[in-house]
Design a protein around this motif. Sequence first.
Motif, mmCIF file in Angstrom:
data_model
loop_
_atom_site.group_PDB
_atom_site.id
_atom_site.type_symbol
_atom_site.label_atom_id
_atom_site.label_comp_id
_atom_site.label_asym_id
_atom_site.label_seq_id
_atom_site.Cartn_x
_atom_site.Cartn_y
_atom_site.Cartn_z
ATOM 1 N N SER A 9 -15.972 8.911 -48.662
ATOM 2 C CA SER A 9 -16.329 7.897 -47.663
ATOM 3 C C SER A 9 -17.740 7.394 -47.937
ATOM 4 O O SER A 9 -18.592 8.136 -48.430
ATOM 5 C CB SER A 9 -16.271 8.485 -46.251
ATOM 6 N N SER A 10 -18.021 6.140 -47.581
ATOM 7 C CA SER A 10 -19.361 5.589 -47.768
ATOM 8 C C SER A 10 -20.309 6.159 -46.728
ATOM 9 O O SER A 10 -19.895 6.588 -45.641
ATOM 10 C CB SER A 10 -19.335 4.064 -47.655
ATOM 11 N N LEU A 11 -21.588 6.181 -47.051
ATOM 12 C CA LEU A 11 -22.583 6.664 -46.101
ATOM 13 C C LEU A 11 -22.564 5.827 -44.829
ATOM 14 O O LEU A 11 -22.722 6.355 -43.720
ATOM 15 C CB LEU A 11 -23.975 6.628 -46.738
ATOM 16 N N ARG A 12 -22.383 4.530 -44.968
ATOM 17 C CA ARG A 12 -22.313 3.648 -43.794
ATOM 18 C C ARG A 12 -21.182 4.069 -42.866
ATOM 19 O O ARG A 12 -21.361 4.139 -41.639
ATOM 20 C CB ARG A 12 -22.120 2.195 -44.232
ATOM 21 N N ASP A 13 -20.017 4.381 -43.419
ATOM 22 C CA ASP A 13 -18.880 4.780 -42.596
ATOM 23 C C ASP A 13 -19.130 6.128 -41.921
ATOM 24 O O ASP A 13 -18.750 6.332 -40.758
ATOM 25 C CB ASP A 13 -17.606 4.847 -43.445
ATOM 26 N N VAL A 14 -19.772 7.043 -42.649
ATOM 27 C CA VAL A 14 -20.075 8.353 -42.084
ATOM 28 C C VAL A 14 -21.039 8.218 -40.908
ATOM 29 O O VAL A 14 -20.815 8.772 -39.822
ATOM 30 C CB VAL A 14 -20.663 9.287 -43.161
ATOM 31 N N ASN A 15 -22.138 7.476 -41.110
ATOM 32 C CA ASN A 15 -23.101 7.297 -40.028
ATOM 33 C C ASN A 15 -22.507 6.514 -38.861
ATOM 34 O O ASN A 15 -22.805 6.789 -37.691
ATOM 35 C CB ASN A 15 -24.351 6.590 -40.552
ATOM 36 N N GLN A 16 -21.664 5.537 -39.155
ATOM 37 C CA GLN A 16 -21.039 4.762 -38.093
ATOM 38 C C GLN A 16 -20.159 5.646 -37.204
ATOM 39 O O GLN A 16 -20.163 5.515 -35.975
ATOM 40 C CB GLN A 16 -20.201 3.624 -38.680
ATOM 41 N N ALA A 17 -19.429 6.558 -37.825
ATOM 42 C CA ALA A 17 -18.575 7.469 -37.052
ATOM 43 C C ALA A 17 -19.412 8.320 -36.106
ATOM 44 O O ALA A 17 -19.020 8.587 -34.963
ATOM 45 C CB ALA A 17 -17.764 8.350 -37.995
ATOM 46 N N LEU A 18 -20.598 8.736 -36.556
ATOM 47 C CA LEU A 18 -21.483 9.526 -35.705
ATOM 48 C C LEU A 18 -22.115 8.669 -34.613
ATOM 49 O O LEU A 18 -22.225 9.101 -33.454
ATOM 50 C CB LEU A 18 -22.575 10.175 -36.557
ATOM 51 N N HIS A 19 -22.502 7.446 -34.953
ATOM 52 C CA HIS A 19 -23.141 6.554 -33.973
ATOM 53 C C HIS A 19 -22.182 6.188 -32.844
ATOM 54 O O HIS A 19 -22.607 5.986 -31.693
ATOM 55 C CB HIS A 19 -23.617 5.275 -34.664
ATOM 56 N N GLU A 20 -20.910 6.096 -33.140
ATOM 57 C CA GLU A 20 -19.927 5.716 -32.121
ATOM 58 C C GLU A 20 -19.835 6.751 -31.005
ATOM 59 O O GLU A 20 -19.383 6.443 -29.906
ATOM 60 C CB GLU A 20 -18.558 5.517 -32.773
ATOM 61 N N GLN A 21 -20.316 7.953 -31.269
ATOM 62 C CA GLN A 21 -20.263 9.008 -30.245
ATOM 63 C C GLN A 21 -21.303 8.813 -29.151
ATOM 64 O O GLN A 21 -21.262 9.484 -28.123
ATOM 65 C CB GLN A 21 -20.456 10.377 -30.906
ATOM 66 N N SER A 22 -22.267 7.917 -29.355
ATOM 67 C CA SER A 22 -23.281 7.666 -28.336
ATOM 68 C C SER A 22 -22.710 6.899 -27.150
ATOM 69 O O SER A 22 -23.311 6.877 -26.070
ATOM 70 C CB SER A 22 -24.464 6.893 -28.924
ATOM 71 N N GLY A 23 -21.557 6.260 -27.346
ATOM 72 C CA GLY A 23 -20.878 5.586 -26.245
ATOM 73 C C GLY A 23 -19.984 6.579 -25.528
ATOM 74 O O GLY A 23 -20.395 7.280 -24.613
ATOM 75 N N GLU A 24 -18.757 6.677 -25.965
ATOM 76 C CA GLU A 24 -17.836 7.688 -25.446
ATOM 77 C C GLU A 24 -17.708 8.790 -26.475
ATOM 78 O O GLU A 24 -17.194 8.587 -27.568
ATOM 79 C CB GLU A 24 -16.459 7.064 -25.171
ATOM 80 N N CYS A 25 -18.201 9.983 -26.135
ATOM 81 C CA CYS A 25 -18.189 11.094 -27.081
ATOM 82 C C CYS A 25 -16.814 11.753 -27.083
ATOM 83 O O CYS A 25 -16.370 12.312 -26.072
ATOM 84 C CB CYS A 25 -19.265 12.121 -26.725
ATOM 85 N N THR A 26 -16.140 11.698 -28.215
ATOM 86 C CA THR A 26 -14.805 12.285 -28.341
ATOM 87 C C THR A 26 -14.802 13.546 -29.189
ATOM 88 O O THR A 26 -13.818 14.276 -29.216
ATOM 89 C CB THR A 26 -13.842 11.265 -28.979
ATOM 90 N N GLU A 27 -15.906 13.787 -29.909
ATOM 91 C CA GLU A 27 -15.998 14.962 -30.780
ATOM 92 C C GLU A 27 -17.447 15.421 -30.844
ATOM 93 O O GLU A 27 -18.332 14.654 -31.215
ATOM 94 C CB GLU A 27 -15.495 14.631 -32.196
ATOM 95 N N ARG A 28 -17.708 16.680 -30.457
ATOM 96 C CA ARG A 28 -19.075 17.200 -30.441
ATOM 97 C C ARG A 28 -19.492 17.806 -31.774
ATOM 98 O O ARG A 28 -20.663 17.765 -32.140
ATOM 99 C CB ARG A 28 -19.212 18.270 -29.346
ATOM 100 N N GLU A 29 -18.571 18.405 -32.501
ATOM 101 C CA GLU A 29 -18.912 19.151 -33.709
ATOM 102 C C GLU A 29 -18.429 18.403 -34.947
ATOM 103 O O GLU A 29 -17.254 18.036 -35.051
ATOM 104 C CB GLU A 29 -18.304 20.548 -33.663
ATOM 105 N N TRP A 30 -19.383 18.235 -35.895
ATOM 106 C CA TRP A 30 -19.101 17.482 -37.115
ATOM 107 C C TRP A 30 -19.603 18.241 -38.335
ATOM 108 O O TRP A 30 -20.618 18.931 -38.270
ATOM 109 C CB TRP A 30 -19.780 16.111 -37.072
ATOM 110 N N LYS A 31 -18.888 18.075 -39.440
ATOM 111 C CA LYS A 31 -19.331 18.619 -40.722
ATOM 112 C C LYS A 31 -19.312 17.497 -41.748
ATOM 113 O O LYS A 31 -18.328 16.754 -41.852
ATOM 114 C CB LYS A 31 -18.429 19.758 -41.196
ATOM 115 N N ILE A 32 -20.429 17.361 -42.477
ATOM 116 C CA ILE A 32 -20.513 16.363 -43.541
ATOM 117 C C ILE A 32 -20.546 17.107 -44.869
ATOM 118 O O ILE A 32 -21.459 17.909 -45.135
ATOM 119 C CB ILE A 32 -21.769 15.487 -43.395
ATOM 120 N N THR A 33 -19.557 16.871 -45.704
ATOM 121 C CA THR A 33 -19.468 17.520 -47.009
ATOM 122 C C THR A 33 -19.767 16.503 -48.117
ATOM 123 O O THR A 33 -19.861 15.300 -47.872
ATOM 124 C CB THR A 33 -18.077 18.136 -47.224
#
Length: 227
Positions: A9-33
């Motif tokens: 995945s691109s870095l932009r997509d990874v960061n975007q997925a994390l940023h989307e949690q600032s609205g409605e948080c659907t997942e608290r725990e994340w791992k970036i490999t």
Amino acid sequence: MKTLDLATSSLRDVNQALHEQSGECTEREWKITGARGDHNIACGLDAALSVDIEGHAGYYCAGMNKKAHVVVHGNTGQGVAENMMSGIVRVKGQASQSAGATAHGGLLVIEGDAGARCGISMKGVEIVVGGDVGHMSCFMAQAGALVVCGDAGDALGDSLYETKIFVKGSVASLGADCVEKEMRQEHLDYLADLLNRAGMDEDPASFKRYGSARQLYNFKVDNVSAY
């Protein structure tokens, strides 16, 4: 725990997925490999997330962090946790220069060494370094605390304001207006709490305290050579 892979995945997509949690948080725990020194990983987070980064991170990892708990299982490049506001950032390895630069709050823990200018212009963050820090650390630091469990390089605390500095090892030299200060019980208590929160098994009584002599707050012609 949701896993995001920088190898696919691109870095932009990874960061975007994390940023989307600032609205409605659907997942608290994340791992970036798949991290291989990529820059700007997990920047600008604004939610109470737990983010584990497997591998080394490049420049400005976890910059501008708010609320999140970010752990880097490797080394980081320049400016880790730069301008952090709150939350916790932990580096399991070494950090390059300018760690915690301009950070306003939160806790930054570097289990290994940190490079030059650690905590430059810090404005309230608490930084705990398990090893050594490089030259000009806490340069123009304004508030917060830097704890060094190893040695400090040249010009420690140059032109600092009210930041508290604690060093267990040797200090190569102190910067302009930085002096050693008495370690009173209130400082021992504060340091014990900070070391505990950082997970460092150290004796507060083995540290020395440094801070501002307050001679450069206002211009004085007698101090012109120090400006």
